[in-house]
Scaffold this motif. Structure first.
Motif, PDB file in Angstrom:
ATOM      1  N   HIS A  81      29.353 -30.462  -4.017  1.00  0.00           N
ATOM      2  CA  HIS A  81      29.040 -31.019  -5.341  1.00  0.00           C
ATOM      3  C   HIS A  81      30.361 -31.613  -5.852  1.00  0.00           C
ATOM      4  O   HIS A  81      31.023 -31.061  -6.724  1.00  0.00           O
ATOM      5  N   ARG A 132      27.554 -24.694  -3.567  1.00  0.00           N
ATOM      6  CA  ARG A 132      28.207 -25.978  -3.267  1.00  0.00           C
ATOM      7  C   ARG A 132      29.399 -26.192  -4.193  1.00  0.00           C
ATOM      8  O   ARG A 132      30.340 -26.889  -3.852  1.00  0.00           O
ATOM      9  N   VAL A 133      29.334 -25.587  -5.387  1.00  0.00           N
ATOM     10  CA  VAL A 133      30.446 -25.719  -6.331  1.00  0.00           C
ATOM     11  C   VAL A 133      31.684 -25.027  -5.736  1.00  0.00           C
ATOM     12  O   VAL A 133      32.800 -25.556  -5.790  1.00  0.00           O
ATOM     13  N   ARG A 157      26.966 -18.852 -10.809  1.00  0.00           N
ATOM     14  CA  ARG A 157      25.604 -18.328 -10.931  1.00  0.00           C
ATOM     15  C   ARG A 157      25.093 -17.903  -9.550  1.00  0.00           C
ATOM     16  O   ARG A 157      25.397 -18.576  -8.547  1.00  0.00           O
ATOM     17  N   GLN A 212      22.658 -18.133  -6.777  1.00  0.00           N
ATOM     18  CA  GLN A 212      21.782 -19.274  -6.464  1.00  0.00           C
ATOM     19  C   GLN A 212      20.412 -18.775  -6.004  1.00  0.00           C
ATOM     20  O   GLN A 212      20.032 -18.923  -4.832  1.00  0.00           O
ATOM     21  N   PRO A 253      24.240 -23.814 -15.008  1.00  0.00           N
ATOM     22  CA  PRO A 253      23.795 -23.070 -16.180  1.00  0.00           C
ATOM     23  C   PRO A 253      24.251 -21.608 -16.136  1.00  0.00           C
ATOM     24  O   PRO A 253      24.229 -20.994 -15.067  1.00  0.00           O
TER      25      PRO A 253
END
Ligand code: ASP
Length: 319
Positions: A134, A167-168, A221, A223, A263
């Protein structure tokens, strides 16, 4: 410098990243004007091709394109001919036949933006592909850290949580390492990829050890949409061990910043008070996301043709 597409931070070098960050600083300034619009990409058409949910990334790509005066089309996958079994690549080819100048792609499957880039001549920007990359998130994170700390070189960043499916995490590991930061990752052992240390990071299962003396704590977060089977005995236990709250933050540097790509699941990976009382940085990440996406759209599509010099950033005139 900076190829035709932006598929991942793995492909960028330090000079590319610096160029994007510098351009984004200029874009931030445009965002502070009363009239937040420059004619740079007028007459250009950008399509947002999102096959997976998104709040921040999709809207900020749309705002970014519009601030540069491009026409932005939001492709609605759910009501498209994908429902009539048209393939993603045929969808992309057909959209390109309408003379697009850039395509922004998000998909739940890793590698889809690359597959699309292989068949299109327009620049393709990866807006998140599965658990792979990302890149614009990592770039906006770099911009946020650099603005907060004045530098990236020599800082220590701890990325906490579901590293395996994030992906972050992957894009940030490549990007922060290239910019000279030390990166640590931490999470439950089943959420730490076996070979993660080959990316040049230190991996911890102890949160306390991971955030000891760091400059930046980045909470992720879980996933859930990418989990097959049960990864966690209970969310409550996860939160007690890996959720960031003021108590645990004491182990980081006194001036450490807390980041989150959103989020946020309040009370799970980040306590309510850290989400609410230190909102500056997390919302700055969002703000910087528009500037980064403006920079990327400009650098990738702000030319008449491949190989031409880029258009002037403010006026859109040929240089
Ligand atoms: N918004 C980020 C992403 O799309 C992070 C997340 O969803 O947890 O990867």
């Amino acid at each position: 410098m900076i190829g035709r597409d932006l598929l991942g931070t793995e492909d960028l070098d330090r000079a590319d990243i610096e160029r994007i960050l510098e351009t984004a600083e200029h874009m931030r300034e445009i965002g502070r004007r009363t009239i937040k619009k420059v004619p740079t990409l007028r007459g250009r058409t950008i399509v947002n091709l999102f096959f997976e949910s998104s709040t921040r990334t999709k809207s900020s790509f749309e705002i970014a394109g519009k601030r540069l005066s491009a026409d932005v089309i939001n492709f609605a996958a759910a009501s498209s001919s994908l429902k009539k079994a048209e393939s993603i690549l045929d969808t992309a080819r057909n959209l390109e036949a309408m003379d697009l100048d850039a395509v922004v792609v998000r998909h739940a499957v890793a590698g889809v933006p690359k597959q699309i880039a292989d068949v299109l001549s327009a620049p393709v920007i990866n807006a998140g592909d599965g658990a792979h990359e990302h890149p614009t998130q990592a770039l906006l994170d770099l911009l946020t850290v650099r603005r907060e700390k004045g530098r990236i070189d020599g800082l220590t960043i701890a990325i906490i949580g579901d590293i395996l499916h994030s992906r972050v995490a992957r894009s940030n590991i490549y990007a922060f390492r290239k910019m000279g930061a030390e990166v640590r990752v931490a999470g439950p052992p089943q959420m730490l990829p076996a070979a993660i240390e080959t990316l040049g990071v230190k991996a911890f299962t102890s949160l306390r050890e991971a955030i000891d003396g760091v400059d930046v704590v980045m909470a992720l977060r879980i996933q859930n949409e990418r989990l097959s089977g049960t990864y966690l005995p209970s969310v409550r236990e996860y939160s007690a061990t890996y959720g960031i709250d003021r108590e645990k933050l004491k182990f980081a540097k006194d001036d450490a910043i807390v980041m989150h790509p959103g989020p946020v699941n309040r009370g799970v990976e980040l306590s309510h008070d850290l989400t609410d009382h230190r909102p500056g940085v997390i919302l700055d990440q969002v703000r910087n996301g528009v500037a980064i996406r403006m920079a990327v759209l400009y650098l990738l599509s702000g030319r008449r043709q491949e190989g031409d010099p880029r258009l002037d950033l403010e006026s859109g005139e040929e240089k």
